[in-house]
Design a protein around this motif. Sequence first.
Motif, PDB file in Angstrom:
ATOM      1  N   LEU A 194     -14.073 -27.444  -9.947  1.00 31.62           N
ATOM      2  CA  LEU A 194     -14.232 -26.270  -9.099  1.00 31.62           C
ATOM      3  C   LEU A 194     -13.996 -26.716  -7.664  1.00 31.62           C
ATOM      4  CD1 LEU A 194     -15.001 -23.293  -8.745  1.00 31.62           C
ATOM      5  CD2 LEU A 194     -17.388 -24.032  -8.526  1.00 31.62           C
ATOM      6  N   GLY A 195     -12.914 -26.223  -7.059  1.00 34.64           N
ATOM      7  CA  GLY A 195     -12.548 -26.658  -5.717  1.00 34.64           C
ATOM      8  C   GLY A 195     -12.468 -25.513  -4.731  1.00 34.64           C
ATOM      9  N   HIS A 196     -12.698 -25.815  -3.461  1.00 39.21           N
ATOM     10  CA  HIS A 196     -12.681 -24.830  -2.384  1.00 39.21           C
ATOM     11  C   HIS A 196     -11.673 -25.259  -1.337  1.00 39.21           C
ATOM     12  CE1 HIS A 196     -14.139 -22.692   1.272  1.00 39.21           C
ATOM     13  NE2 HIS A 196     -14.435 -21.747   0.395  1.00 39.21           N
ATOM     14  N   ARG A 197     -10.807 -24.338  -0.927  1.00 40.91           N
ATOM     15  CA  ARG A 197      -9.840 -24.631   0.120  1.00 40.91           C
ATOM     16  C   ARG A 197     -10.549 -24.715   1.464  1.00 40.91           C
ATOM     17  NH1 ARG A 197      -4.618 -21.001   0.410  1.00 40.91           N
ATOM     18  NH2 ARG A 197      -3.955 -22.512  -1.169  1.00 40.91           N
TER      19      ARG A 197
ATOM     20  N   ILE B 267     -16.227 -30.135  -7.004  1.00 37.04           N
ATOM     21  CA  ILE B 267     -16.971 -30.904  -7.989  1.00 37.04           C
ATOM     22  C   ILE B 267     -16.213 -30.930  -9.303  1.00 37.04           C
ATOM     23  CG2 ILE B 267     -19.205 -30.487  -6.928  1.00 37.04           C
ATOM     24  CD1 ILE B 267     -19.650 -28.244  -8.964  1.00 37.04           C
ATOM     25  N   GLU B 268     -16.487 -31.957 -10.099  1.00 35.72           N
ATOM     26  CA  GLU B 268     -15.871 -32.088 -11.410  1.00 35.72           C
ATOM     27  C   GLU B 268     -16.891 -32.604 -12.413  1.00 35.72           C
ATOM     28  OE1 GLU B 268     -12.643 -34.832 -10.894  1.00 35.72           O
ATOM     29  OE2 GLU B 268     -13.932 -36.594 -11.118  1.00 35.72           O
TER      30      GLU B 268
ATOM     31  N   PHE C 118     -19.338 -37.431 -17.620  1.00 34.19           N
ATOM     32  CA  PHE C 118     -19.182 -37.844 -16.227  1.00 34.19           C
ATOM     33  C   PHE C 118     -19.248 -36.623 -15.320  1.00 34.19           C
ATOM     34  CE2 PHE C 118     -14.987 -37.069 -17.955  1.00 34.19           C
ATOM     35  CZ  PHE C 118     -14.356 -36.328 -16.970  1.00 34.19           C
ATOM     36  N   ALA C 119     -19.625 -36.863 -14.066  1.00 32.03           N
ATOM     37  CA  ALA C 119     -19.687 -35.807 -13.058  1.00 32.03           C
ATOM     38  C   ALA C 119     -19.478 -36.442 -11.691  1.00 32.03           C
ATOM     39  CB  ALA C 119     -21.027 -35.079 -13.104  1.00 32.03           C
TER      40      ALA C 119
END
Length: 231
Positions: free
Chosen positions: A163-166, A176-177, A190-191
């Motif tokens: 989940l990514g934010h520009r 985050i992943e 994993f995180a």
Amino acid sequence: MKNMTLLTSFIIAICGTNSAFAEPLRGVAYVGGTISESQSGYAGGVMSLPGASLGHGLAIRAGTAAGRYKYEANGQQIIGKYVGADAALVYQFSGDWGWANVSAGPHFSDTSLSPNDPGNDLRGSNWDLGLQSDGALDGPKWRLGWYGSYGAFDDTYQAKLQLGHRIGRDDLRMGIEAGLQGDPSYKKGFAGMFASKAIAHNVSLQISGGASEQAGRGPRAYGSIALSTLF
């Protein structure tokens, strides 16, 4: 990592097809690796077939990988080394909502174990049928990317979400992943966090890091880097 498909295909989900590109792109090439208590490296690409373009229609994918990993079996630490290659037929979808790919094809791996683990069916040379999907739901600011794969014969599996934010008006994205991977001999979760940015025309760099946890040991740090280019 015991299987090459998680990293190679997820680079496509993060840096690949995007309806915002004006030019008719045909493919993507990528290279990268991960370092933790295990190490892996990979390279590959996707090429649209005649009559198709990146994000629309049929494509072929090919890649290769190698690495080293550890796991516990019967109270003993096993060190595995592998090399692998895969190929697949891919169908690509894309639009204002984002993009998605589904694919299937053969996967070959050769794994050596020290000491030998007779209970591990992945030792030696193996062929498998790899099934997978990757893609992203793309909004003005937020992007939710996914990847999932399954080895039909070896019962290997991998899954990952980002989940990514520009940030601002730039191509920089941070987020985050989290993911899970395994086979009948082990399971690892994993995180962490990632950042991706276009560093040249149609060239993107992604770095990520965090912690992984696996049965038989405590949490360990990991770091990854990936470079992809559209053409």
